[in-house]
Write a protein that holds these residues in place. Structure first.
Motif: not given
Length: 52
Positions: A19-27, A29-36
């Motif tokens: 999984l590529k989890y580094g996305m510019n501009g994504l807060p 909290r939202a990134l952590m939710e996506c990973i979860e």
């Protein structure tokens, strides 16, 4: 999403997916939710689909 991952894995003959989890501009909290969600919903579906 799971179906796309499984199709790609089978097409390429791959046995793993990262999984590529580094996305510019994504807060954060939202990134952590996506990973979860990936770990709790998508990954188990991929495992089940790959096993059948």
């Amino acid at each position: 999403m799971a179906r796309k991952i499984v199709t790609t894995l089978r097409t390429l003959g791959a046995t793993r997916f990262d999984l590529k989890y580094g996305m510019n501009g994504l807060p954060h909290r939202a990134l952590m939710e996506c990973i979860e969600l990936f770990g709790t919903k998508v990954a188990p579906q991929v495992r089940d689909m790959m096993a059948s």
